[in-house]
Design a protein around this motif. Structure first.
Motif, PDB file in Angstrom:
ATOM      1  N   ALA A  92       0.878  -1.278   0.117  1.00  0.00           N
ATOM      2  CA  ALA A  92       0.058   0.018  -0.040  1.00  0.00           C
ATOM      3  C   ALA A  92       0.830   1.430  -0.269  1.00  0.00           C
ATOM      4  O   ALA A  92       0.623   2.105  -0.582  1.00  0.00           O
TER       5      ALA A  92
ATOM      6  N   LYS B 198       0.829   4.428  -2.580  1.00  0.00           N
ATOM      7  CA  LYS B 198       0.590   5.635  -2.089  1.00  0.00           C
ATOM      8  C   LYS B 198       1.591   6.873  -2.602  1.00  0.00           C
ATOM      9  O   LYS B 198       1.238   7.794  -3.124  1.00  0.00           O
TER      10      LYS B 198
ATOM     11  N   GLN C 149       3.375   6.372  -4.932  1.00  0.00           N
ATOM     12  CA  GLN C 149       3.307   6.423  -6.451  1.00  0.00           C
ATOM     13  C   GLN C 149       2.187   7.613  -7.149  1.00  0.00           C
ATOM     14  O   GLN C 149       2.496   8.421  -7.809  1.00  0.00           O
ATOM     15  N   ARG C 150       1.258   7.338  -6.385  1.00  0.00           N
ATOM     16  CA  ARG C 150       0.099   8.525  -6.547  1.00  0.00           C
ATOM     17  C   ARG C 150       0.589  10.002  -6.288  1.00  0.00           C
ATOM     18  O   ARG C 150       0.550  10.894  -6.918  1.00  0.00           O
TER      19      ARG C 150
ATOM     20  N   LEU D  22       3.163  11.041  -8.907  1.00  0.00           N
ATOM     21  CA  LEU D  22       2.225  11.194 -10.149  1.00  0.00           C
ATOM     22  C   LEU D  22       1.739  12.645 -10.050  1.00  0.00           C
ATOM     23  O   LEU D  22       1.763  13.454 -10.987  1.00  0.00           O
TER      24      LEU D  22
ATOM     25  N   MET E 183       7.949  -8.018 -10.445  1.00  0.00           N
ATOM     26  CA  MET E 183       7.596  -6.674 -10.297  1.00  0.00           C
ATOM     27  C   MET E 183       6.160  -6.639 -10.985  1.00  0.00           C
ATOM     28  O   MET E 183       6.049  -6.780 -12.280  1.00  0.00           O
ATOM     29  N   ALA E 184       5.085  -6.214 -10.314  1.00  0.00           N
ATOM     30  CA  ALA E 184       3.748  -6.040 -10.734  1.00  0.00           C
ATOM     31  C   ALA E 184       3.873  -4.924 -11.854  1.00  0.00           C
ATOM     32  O   ALA E 184       4.539  -4.071 -11.755  1.00  0.00           O
ATOM     33  N   ALA E 185       2.844  -4.826 -12.644  1.00  0.00           N
ATOM     34  CA  ALA E 185       2.688  -3.811 -13.594  1.00  0.00           C
ATOM     35  C   ALA E 185       2.523  -2.494 -12.930  1.00  0.00           C
ATOM     36  O   ALA E 185       1.702  -2.570 -11.846  1.00  0.00           O
ATOM     37  N   PRO E 186       2.954  -1.441 -13.189  1.00  0.00           N
ATOM     38  CA  PRO E 186       3.039  -0.157 -12.431  1.00  0.00           C
ATOM     39  C   PRO E 186       1.288   0.330 -12.570  1.00  0.00           C
ATOM     40  O   PRO E 186       0.598   0.265 -13.610  1.00  0.00           O
ATOM     41  N   ARG E 187       0.710   0.740 -11.224  1.00  0.00           N
ATOM     42  CA  ARG E 187      -0.599   1.011 -11.193  1.00  0.00           C
ATOM     43  C   ARG E 187      -0.526   2.678 -11.533  1.00  0.00           C
ATOM     44  O   ARG E 187       0.309   3.370 -10.989  1.00  0.00           O
TER      45      ARG E 187
ATOM     46  N   LEU F 172      -2.574   6.382 -12.404  1.00  0.00           N
ATOM     47  CA  LEU F 172      -3.555   7.132 -11.482  1.00  0.00           C
ATOM     48  C   LEU F 172      -4.826   7.261 -12.399  1.00  0.00           C
ATOM     49  O   LEU F 172      -5.154   8.267 -12.680  1.00  0.00           O
TER      50      LEU F 172
ATOM     51  N   GLY G 180      -5.766  -1.747   2.852  1.00  0.00           N
ATOM     52  CA  GLY G 180      -4.999  -1.264   1.591  1.00  0.00           C
ATOM     53  C   GLY G 180      -5.717  -0.257   0.864  1.00  0.00           C
ATOM     54  O   GLY G 180      -5.283  -0.161  -0.343  1.00  0.00           O
TER      55      GLY G 180
ATOM     56  N   GLY H  45      -5.486   2.914   2.412  1.00  0.00           N
ATOM     57  CA  GLY H  45      -4.838   4.023   2.803  1.00  0.00           C
ATOM     58  C   GLY H  45      -5.676   4.799   3.668  1.00  0.00           C
ATOM     59  O   GLY H  45      -5.547   5.828   4.485  1.00  0.00           O
TER      60      GLY H  45
ATOM     61  N   VAL I 150      -4.004  11.375  -2.780  1.00  0.00           N
ATOM     62  CA  VAL I 150      -2.749  10.652  -2.744  1.00  0.00           C
ATOM     63  C   VAL I 150      -3.095   9.622  -1.412  1.00  0.00           C
ATOM     64  O   VAL I 150      -2.522   8.391  -1.324  1.00  0.00           O
TER      65      VAL I 150
END
Lengths: 150, 287
Positions: free
Chosen positions: A3, A7, A9-10, A13, B1-5, B7, B33, B35, B124
């Motif tokens: 998580a 976070k 990454q957000r 971005l 490595m997972a695919a980038p998430r 926005l 998960g 936040g 965020v």
């Protein structure tokens, strides 16, 4: 992917998106810098004179001792300057209360020859706010008065 | 490595506002998960105020305190400004409008800054109270913006000789009012659509952040462009307003800010109560 990583990454971005947006906004505002001005100052007008008769606005300071009333009693002439250049202005009509020598003015009108003929006058107030009793004093004098009355 | 998430707004997502009833009942979110209030105690501390119960305890005494102090300061400063302060050397009595106009102008911009920062936190950290704070700041911010435009216009007529001009400062400030109208409409539409799980809440937050571009433009407008509006009188550590006018102005601004804070807290409580009531109705309908 944890998580925290999502976070962060957000956050990254969004910060990049914001930086790009603010950059775009500032560039647009900067590109507008000439077009978005409300008036020309005298040195602009002297350096790049607009076509005769085209409606423009002229802004600057009314030169001290330059306001003269014509014999007809309604027409006044005065000189607007910005410290680098001056433009003579002619205006017939009622002036705003704050239209005094040594203060700012915005005139709407057009160039006729070397004279700016105004249809409308707007008084421009500066950013200073001073009580009436202190208007003729320098700042040091005014401070002394304030200290005395305390 | 997972695919980038990326926005991208999740269409069938987890609208933050929906999490509130969950947090309400248990103190923590049941679904990890996102936040919100994670079960990990480290996160529980970090997001302490994501717990609406704790926020409400704080707001219950802070709101009347802010409103009370704000009203006393604002009315005191206005009485001082209207009755005691001498007239200005050029403007005369008109100067007194300064004591309403300037605090309103600051708060109109502070309101949108609140929206922008809250929207960032919402996007965020998916902080549910941030979304509520942003929505709560919109109406008071719009009211102060409108008051600033109205009082400015009343001041401009005798001072400049016109009610309105399309110069950089006035135009960018009018755009701020229209941005508020757009934001309020969008937030209202998002609230109605939230039941369908459209993720529209995030659209509102993105609009809130994009609109923040206007704030530095308003601030710089009198410097970038020749404008009829005078440049700032008060900048960091400097003022060209005489002390006679400056003190009632600053105290008034502090008072108006307290009122603004109190109103935002009151509106946040209302929005939270609405969400709670709706969640209860939904549970009853299901039972």
């Amino acid at each position: 992917m944890s998580a925290i990583k999502a976070k962060h990454q957000r956050l990254v971005l969004l910060v990049i998106a914001l930086a790009a947006l603010i950059g775009a906004g500032l560039l647009a505002a900067w590109a507008l810098s000439k077009q978005a001005s409300y008036f020309y100052v005298p040195s602009d007008l002297v350096a790049h004179p607009p076509e005769q008769g085209r409606a423009v606005r002229l802004g600057g300071m009314v030169q001290r001792g330059s306001i003269k009333t014509m014999p007809d009693g309604v027409t006044i002439t005065f000189v607007v300057g910005d410290g680098k250049a001056t433009v003579p202005v002619r205006y017939a009509g009622i002036t705003p209360d704050l239209f005094v020598e040594g203060s700012g003015v915005v005139a709407e009108g057009r160039m006729e020859g070397a004279t700016f003929v105004a249809d409308n006058l707007l008084a421009k107030h500066d950013e200073k706010y001073v009580p009436r009793e202190m208007k003729d004093m320098t700042q040091a004098q005014a401070k002394a008065v304030v200290a005395e009355t305390k | 490595m997972a695919a980038p998430r990326l926005l991208l707004p999740k269409v069938q997502g987890f609208p933050p506002l929906f999490c509130l009833p969950l947090i309400w009942r248990n103190g923590t979110a049941e679904r990890p998960g996102h936040g919100l209030v994670e079960k990990d105690p480290k996160f529980a501390d970090m997001h302490g105020f994501a717990n609406p119960a704790r926020f409400l305890r704080l707001a219950r005494w802070l709101m009347p305190l802010l409103l009370g102090v704000g009203l006393v300061l604002a009315f005191g400063a206005l009485a001082w400004g209207l009755l005691v302060v001498p007239p200005d050397r050029l403007m005369g009595q008109t100067v007194r409008i300064l004591f309403i106009h300037v605090p309103c102008a600051w708060l109109g911009m502070a309101g949108w800054s609140t929206i922008a920062v809250s929207s960032l936190v919402e996007l965020v950290w998916r902080h549910p109270l941030a979304a509520i704070a942003a929505r709560a700041a919109a109406v008071p911010g719009a009211v102060f913006t409108a008051l600033c435009l109205i009082t400015g216009s009343i001041w401009a007529r005798p001072t400049w000789g016109t009610w309105w001009v399309w110069d950089g400062r006035l135009t960018s400030y009018l755009i701020l009012l229209f941005l508020y109208f757009g934001y309020i409409a969008l937030a209202g539409a998002a609230q109605r659509d939230a039941a369908a799980g459209s993720g529209a809440s995030r659209v509102t937050a993105i609009f809130g952040m994009v609109g923040a571009i206007n704030i530095p433009i308003i601030n710089r407008s009198v410097i970038w462009w020749n404008s009829l509006h005078q440049p700032a009188s008060i900048t960091l550590g400097k003022s060209s307003i005489d002390g006679t006018f400056l003190w009632p102005l600053l105290i008034g601004a502090l008072g108006f800010s307290c009122i603004f804070g109190g109103v935002v807290l009151a509106r946040m409580r209302t929005l939270l109560a609405d969400i709670q009531a709706e969640a209860r109705l939904r549970r009853k309908a299901m039972a």
